[in-house]
Motif scaffolding. Structure first.
Motif, PDB file in Angstrom:
ATOM      1  N   GLN A   1       0.775  -1.237  -0.050  1.00 21.33           N
ATOM      2  CA  GLN A   1       0.089   0.053   0.081  1.00 21.33           C
ATOM      3  C   GLN A   1       0.918   1.254  -0.001  1.00 21.33           C
ATOM      4  N   GLU A   2       1.801   1.262   0.772  1.00 19.57           N
ATOM      5  CA  GLU A   2       2.835   2.492   1.072  1.00 19.57           C
ATOM      6  C   GLU A   2       3.508   2.620  -0.279  1.00 19.57           C
ATOM      7  N   ALA A   3       4.011   1.443  -0.822  1.00 22.14           N
ATOM      8  CA  ALA A   3       4.956   1.830  -2.121  1.00 22.14           C
ATOM      9  C   ALA A   3       4.103   2.350  -3.058  1.00 22.14           C
ATOM     10  N   ALA A   4       2.726   1.806  -3.263  1.00 25.09           N
ATOM     11  CA  ALA A   4       1.885   2.276  -4.365  1.00 25.09           C
ATOM     12  C   ALA A   4       1.637   3.998  -4.094  1.00 25.09           C
ATOM     13  N   ALA A   5       1.278   3.945  -2.841  1.00 23.36           N
ATOM     14  CA  ALA A   5       1.136   5.456  -2.589  1.00 23.36           C
ATOM     15  C   ALA A   5       2.035   6.686  -2.910  1.00 23.36           C
ATOM     16  N   ALA A   6       3.493   6.136  -2.627  1.00 19.85           N
ATOM     17  CA  ALA A   6       4.611   6.810  -2.937  1.00 19.85           C
ATOM     18  C   ALA A   6       4.570   6.976  -4.306  1.00 19.85           C
ATOM     19  N   ALA A   7       4.099   6.260  -5.342  1.00 23.04           N
ATOM     20  CA  ALA A   7       4.250   6.233  -6.621  1.00 23.04           C
ATOM     21  C   ALA A   7       2.709   6.926  -7.218  1.00 23.04           C
ATOM     22  N   GLY A   8       2.112   7.450  -6.331  1.00 23.04           N
ATOM     23  CA  GLY A   8       0.786   8.300  -6.506  1.00 23.04           C
ATOM     24  C   GLY A   8      -0.285   7.357  -7.025  1.00 23.04           C
ATOM     25  N   ARG A   9      -0.096   5.974  -6.694  1.00 23.54           N
ATOM     26  CA  ARG A   9      -1.034   4.998  -7.047  1.00 23.54           C
ATOM     27  C   ARG A   9      -1.877   4.482  -5.847  1.00 23.54           C
ATOM     28  N   LEU A  10      -2.799   3.724  -5.814  1.00 25.86           N
ATOM     29  CA  LEU A  10      -3.558   3.078  -4.792  1.00 25.86           C
ATOM     30  C   LEU A  10      -3.549   1.426  -5.051  1.00 25.86           C
ATOM     31  N   PHE A  11      -3.191   0.669  -4.107  1.00 28.49           N
ATOM     32  CA  PHE A  11      -3.422  -0.766  -4.076  1.00 28.49           C
ATOM     33  C   PHE A  11      -4.552  -0.929  -3.113  1.00 28.49           C
TER      34      PHE A  11
END
Length: 468
Positions: free
Chosen positions: A117-127
């Motif tokens: 979740q955090e990696a996706a958020a850092a890239a401007g995305r959502l898991f």
């Protein structure tokens, strides 16, 4: 045999890959299931997983794959024989790739859900997969049980979020299926064999998961309801107004909320008056100023006029949102403080939820007067966690003695409403033997045929999923 096996496993995974003190790997987090093991290994790569599985195949030793060990059905716990190897994926924690343009992330099985979740958020995305154990459960476990969580209403289960897999087969070969394709019409969709199979067909070592645009605005409401029928009606009203911006719709009985208020730290009742049922409703949008508060307030106002909603509170900030979700996510742990509990993870058609709850409540009250029903769940997709705690004053031994009878009532009722006895937790060993009463002989024959084809020696997580 055990010393020789451990030595040979150490040759494969190195000293760091053999667990010297295996206690934490032999019992599930609730303490409901325990076993012993010939060895516990933590491979650090797919190649090491394949070598371990191949070695165990050659020696006729069963393998029990394990992720974060947060399951509720005993699917990742070895038996009591002491002849099985627990294969923990928790050292495989690499994020191999994040493709923003393709909206995919490729991760190893031991990566914790929150990390994804955090990696996706850092890239401007959502898991979007979200559940109470997200800080400790792993992607491999989520895949093995086809986890659902609170976002299924909008985003689907792990089956829907998975584009490709890497799997070590029972003979040690590796299927390299890590393709981030949304269209691949070249035959059978093999990845779906392994999602939800609980490690009985192979060991998932990595996955390509789908990402979505980041959420930039939300609106969250705590709603008091007179009965489950009102919840079903409210889902329809909100969906009519918000469309697919309705992200979560969680239903909770007053008994569920009472347990959290009694045992949770720092929680309080959002509404002063006591009501029999509550819903936690959340809308989300990719736009920063989407006007979601107005949408949810209009839907709730219409529902009040129709007599569907009794009272409601719309959260005014992130702290209030967190407080509302704490009430929902604290239910399972709070119930554990009330003594032994029976966990049921059933699903019925959304339209059948009110009748299912009424019929099952009535049958249980007749079987065990005073039984406390802790009903809550993702009513937007028909999934209820219909859990039971014993009557007061407590007699834990007597309650445990009735476990089989009481669970049978719940499962029979779900089946009577064309439902399933497991919506998202899996079968594990908890429901392995009873599933034969709820699946047709043909379904079981086909499942056994798949198992025989891929694992003819029966060494992959034996004693789970398929009845003996």
């Amino acid at each position: 045999m055990t010393a020789d096996l451990t030595a040979r496993l150490r040759d494969v995974v190195g000293p760091a890959g053999v667990v010297e003190d295996p206690a934490g790997f032999l019992t599930d987090w609730r303490g409901a299931y325990s076993g012993t093991a010939a060895a516990v290994v933590r491979p650090g790569s797919t190649e090491e997983v394949a070598a371990v599985v191949a070695l165990c195949r050659d020696l006729g030793v069963a393998v029990v794959p394990q992720g974060g060990n947060t399951g509720l059905c005993g699917g990742a716990v070895p038996d009591a024989s002491g002849r099985q190897v627990v294969l923990s994926l928790t050292r495989m924690r690499r994020i191999r790739d994040l493709d923003v343009a393709n909206s995919t992330i490729t991760v190893e099985a031991g990566v914790v859900l929150q990390t994804v979740q955090e990696a996706a958020a850092a890239a401007g995305r959502l898991f979007p997969l979200s559940l109470g154990a997200e800080g400790s459960c792993t992607i491999g476990g989520n895949l093995a049980t086809n986890a659902g969580g609170t976002g299924v209403l909008r985003y689907g289960t792990m089956r829907d979020l998975t584009l490709g897999l890497e799997v070590v087969l029972p003979d040690g070969r590796v299927w390299h299926g890590l393709r981030g394709l949304r269209k691949d019409n070249t035959g059978y969709d093999l990845k779906q064999l392994f999602v939800g199979a609980e490690g009985t067909l192979g060991v998932i070592t990595a996955a390509v998961l789908e990402l979505f645009p980041a959420v930039r605005s939300t609106a969250t409401a705590w709603v008091a309801l007179p009965d489950p029928q009102a919840a079903v009606d409210l889902v329809g009203v909100v969906r009519g107004s918000a469309g697919d911006r309705l992200t979560a719709f969680e239903l909770m009985s007053r008994q569920s909320v009472d347990f959290v208020l009694r045992h949770g730290a720092g929680v309080r009742d959002p509404i002063a008056d006591v009501h029999p049922w509550y819903a936690l409703v959340e809308l989300s949008d990719t736009l920063p100023d989407a006007g979601l508060e107005a949408v949810v307030e209009a839907a709730l106002g219409e529902s009040v006029e129709r007599g569907v909603v009794t009272d409601a509170v719309v959260a005014s900030g992130s702290a209030q949102v967190a407080a509302l979700w704490a009430l929902r996510e604290g239910i399972s742990e709070a119930q554990n403080s009330e003594g032994p509990s029976l966990k049921h993870d059933v699903t019925v058609p959304i339209s059948a939820i009110p009748a299912f709850v009424a019929a099952t409540d009535r049958a249980l009250a007749g079987a065990l007067p005073g039984v406390r029903v802790v009903a809550y769940g993702h009513v937007g997709d028909g999934n209820l966690h219909y859990n039971l705690s014993g009557p007061q004053p407590r007699d834990d031994g007597a309650f445990r003695a009735r476990a089989g009878e009481l669970s049978r009532i719940v499962h029979d009722s779900a089946a009577a409403f064309d439902g399933s006895i497991s919506a998202e937790h899996g079968l594990g060993q908890a429901k392995r033997d009873v599933i034969a009463d709820y699946k047709s002989p043909l379904e079981l024959e086909l499942m056994r045929g798949v198992k025989q084809l891929l694992d003819p020696a029966g060494l992959m997580n034996p004693g789970k999923v398929l009845p003996g």
